[in-house]
Scaffold this active site. Structure first.
Site, PDB file in Angstrom:
ATOM      1  N   GLY A 379       0.833  -1.199   0.000  1.00  0.00           N
ATOM      2  CA  GLY A 379       0.000   0.000   0.000  1.00  0.00           C
ATOM      3  C   GLY A 379       0.867   1.248   0.000  1.00  0.00           C
ATOM      4  O   GLY A 379       2.002   1.218   0.477  1.00  0.00           O
ATOM      5  N   GLU A 504       5.026  -9.631   7.927  1.00  0.00           N
ATOM      6  CA  GLU A 504       5.617  -8.661   7.013  1.00  0.00           C
ATOM      7  C   GLU A 504       6.751  -9.350   6.263  1.00  0.00           C
ATOM      8  O   GLU A 504       7.597 -10.017   6.876  1.00  0.00           O
ATOM      9  CB  GLU A 504       6.137  -7.439   7.772  1.00  0.00           C
ATOM     10  CG  GLU A 504       5.029  -6.690   8.511  1.00  0.00           C
ATOM     11  CD  GLU A 504       5.522  -5.393   9.140  1.00  0.00           C
ATOM     12  OE1 GLU A 504       6.223  -4.637   8.448  1.00  0.00           O
ATOM     13  OE2 GLU A 504       5.206  -5.151  10.321  1.00  0.00           O
TER      14      GLU A 504
END
Length: 525
Positions: A379, A504
């Site tokens: 994003g 992540e």
């Protein structure tokens, strides 16, 4: 990119040559900005508040000055110009608090040299520098600093007859060749209103830093001050020094704090935020440069001029192919989005494009030997989308990031959407094919990482939840198998004590990822 379904489990001294240490992204970004800092100066625009009718700036006698002093709650500007209108000459001065119109004074002169003399005296009084030596400008305590801009000091958009873009009446502007959805996307990612909105959200003063006009040199100076702040933070008793350097930073990169006292930059988190802000500024500058280049190219054409939106699209050197909602790949992406979206900031997909950057395929092929590929989320701020499509995802200065300085991806939409900065509820997200290779697992923060440990190709910060691995599918992209999550996030007992809630995925080489899809999403917070 026809998908193939298959169940998948989770898976420099003494004249001798010396090896140079690789530069971090922070240093590289600053050096790149400095290297590109020599820009052609365009004609200056008369200050919008000047009352002279049909006036223009005389030669190059025009400057924007700024001064911030946190201790005295000063955050002020000073504009000085020599204005010519027919055969009359004036000096125009306007000053006040950043974000306000302030006070002004217009002084008439019979001859231009008298106006110039008054301009130069005022510049010397306010900065302690001579106008003729401004190329070697030195900032002095208690004085104003010169803000370097390129070309017109004008934050407004040139409006004419073709989509707000300047075009000669005699030119034959061709119809746009792009489909409606792609036209809308290109207009959005090059929109001046969107860029200004992004800058204002960061408290930047767009009157002192007009779109595309803040020089690369000025942005690089901002990086320099942040380096000084980082050094001061590591010293004892540096409170006064941090206040002084914070004032220097806000003087260099003008911010609009209204009547509030400018804050002291005194934590690593704030430093990282300001680094990110400068990178966004640099990316806006890149997009504006692309835009100005297409406008210049148009002006030089006489017949059959490509539509301005086509020109902007061509400047990206990136092919965007709109995916039909009936295709299997669209449905896979839609399921991936919905399954991994959270309750907060749940996105609505408007359109999906397949992305093919002109040079990215060759670079990505360097990693053909790496297996373990995943389609992962990234994003971002909509203001940097044009720069990403032009230059790809780059190693950003995440020196304070939880997993060090690399490119961050996620397997859950709800994780990456937190980094999306939309414009009028419209945001952009990317899905990238990431060649992870051999993963190194961590469950605690490690800010120091700048590369994967020896023998590994990537780092994964394992979250306590992860999309259900039993629901993963494998698709084939250009002969390579790529895993795509399709299940909702479920608890991972083996990582229950991890400091990360959601996983992540980090790579430390830009060549290990390739943009595959761009999603236009609607976000209603």
């Amino acid at each position: 990119m026809a998908p193939k379904r298959r169940a998948a489990s989770a898976a420099k001294a003494g004249g001798k040559k010396v090896k140079e240490e690789p530069k971090d992204a922070f240093t590289s970004a600053k050096e790149a900005l400095l290297a590109a800092g020599q820009q052609a100066k365009g004609k200056r625009k008369m200050d919008e508040h000047c009352s002279v009718s049909s006036g223009e700036v005389y030669e190059d006698y025009d400057c924007m000055l700024n001064q911030t002093n946190i201790g005295h709650n000063n955050n002020k500007f000073y504009v000085i110009q020599v204005i010519q209108a027919n055969n009359s000459y004036y000096t125009w001065n306007r000053w006040g608090r950043v974000g306000e119109m302030g006070q002004n004074k217009l002084t008439p002169f019979a001859k231009p040299d008298l106006a110039v003399k008054d301009f130069e005296k005022k510049f010397k009084d306010k900065t302690k520098n001579s106008w003729g030596e401004r190329a070697n400008f030195v900032s002095h305590p208690g004085k104003y600093t010169l803000i370097e801009v390129d070309g017109e000091q004008d934050a407004e958009v040139k409006v004419d007859t073709v989509d707000g873009r300047a075009a000669k009446v005699s030119q034959n502007v061709l119809p746009c060749t792009l489909d409606g959805a792609t036209q809308k996307l290109i207009k959005l990612i090059f929109s001046n209103d969107m860029f200004k909105e992004a800058m204002e959200c960061m408290n930047l003063d767009i009157k002192k830093m007009p779109l595309g006009k803040l020089s690369k040199v000025q942005i690089a100076k901002g990086f320099d001050v942040l380096e000084e702040i980082e050094a001061a933070m590591n010293q004892k008793g540096g409170k006064g020094r941090l206040e002084e350097l914070s004032s220097k930073f806000f003087t260099t990169i003008p911010h609009n704090f209204g009547r509030n006292r400018p804050p002291t930059i005194n934590t690593k988190e704030i430093v990282e935020q300001k680094k990110e802000m400068l990178m966004v500024l640099a990316d806006i500058e890149l997009a504006q440069t692309l835009k100005s280049e297409t406008e210049k190219a148009q002006e030089e054409m006489i017949e059959k001029v490509p539509h301005p939106i086509d020109q902007d699209y061509i400047s990206l050197k990136c092919k965007l192919s709109l995916l039909a909602k009936s295709t299997e790949m669209y449905k896979i992406i839609e399921k991936y989005t919905m399954a991994t979206a959270g309750d907060y900031r749940k996105p609505k997909i408007v359109n999906v494009w397949e992305v093919d950057r002109e040079t990215e395929g060759g670079r990505f092929s360097e990693n053909d030997s790496l297996e373990n590929r995943r389609l992962l989320w990234h994003g971002t701020n909509i203001a940097v989308v044009a720069a990403i499509l032009k230059s790809g995802l780059r190693i950003m200065p995440h020196s304070g990031g939880r997993v060090g300085s690399g490119i961050y991806f996620a397997s859950e939409n709800s994780k990456s959407i937190g980094y999306v900065r939309p414009s009028k509820n419209t945001g952009v997200m990317f899905l990238s094919e990431v060649a992870l290779g051999k993963e190194f697992t961590i469950t605690k923060d490690d800010h120091t990482l700048k590369k994967a440990p020896a023998g590994y190709d990537s780092v994964v910060a394992r979250g306590s939840v992860e999309p259900d691995p039993s629901k993963d599918i494998v698709i084939t992209i250009e002969g390579k198998e790529v895993t795509v999550p399709q299940g909702k996030a479920i608890k991972q007992p083996q990582y229950a004590k991890s400091s990360f809630c959601q996983s992540e995925y980090l790579i430390y080489k830009e060549s290990q990822c390739r943009l595959r899809y761009l999603l236009e999403i609607e976000i209603n917070d």
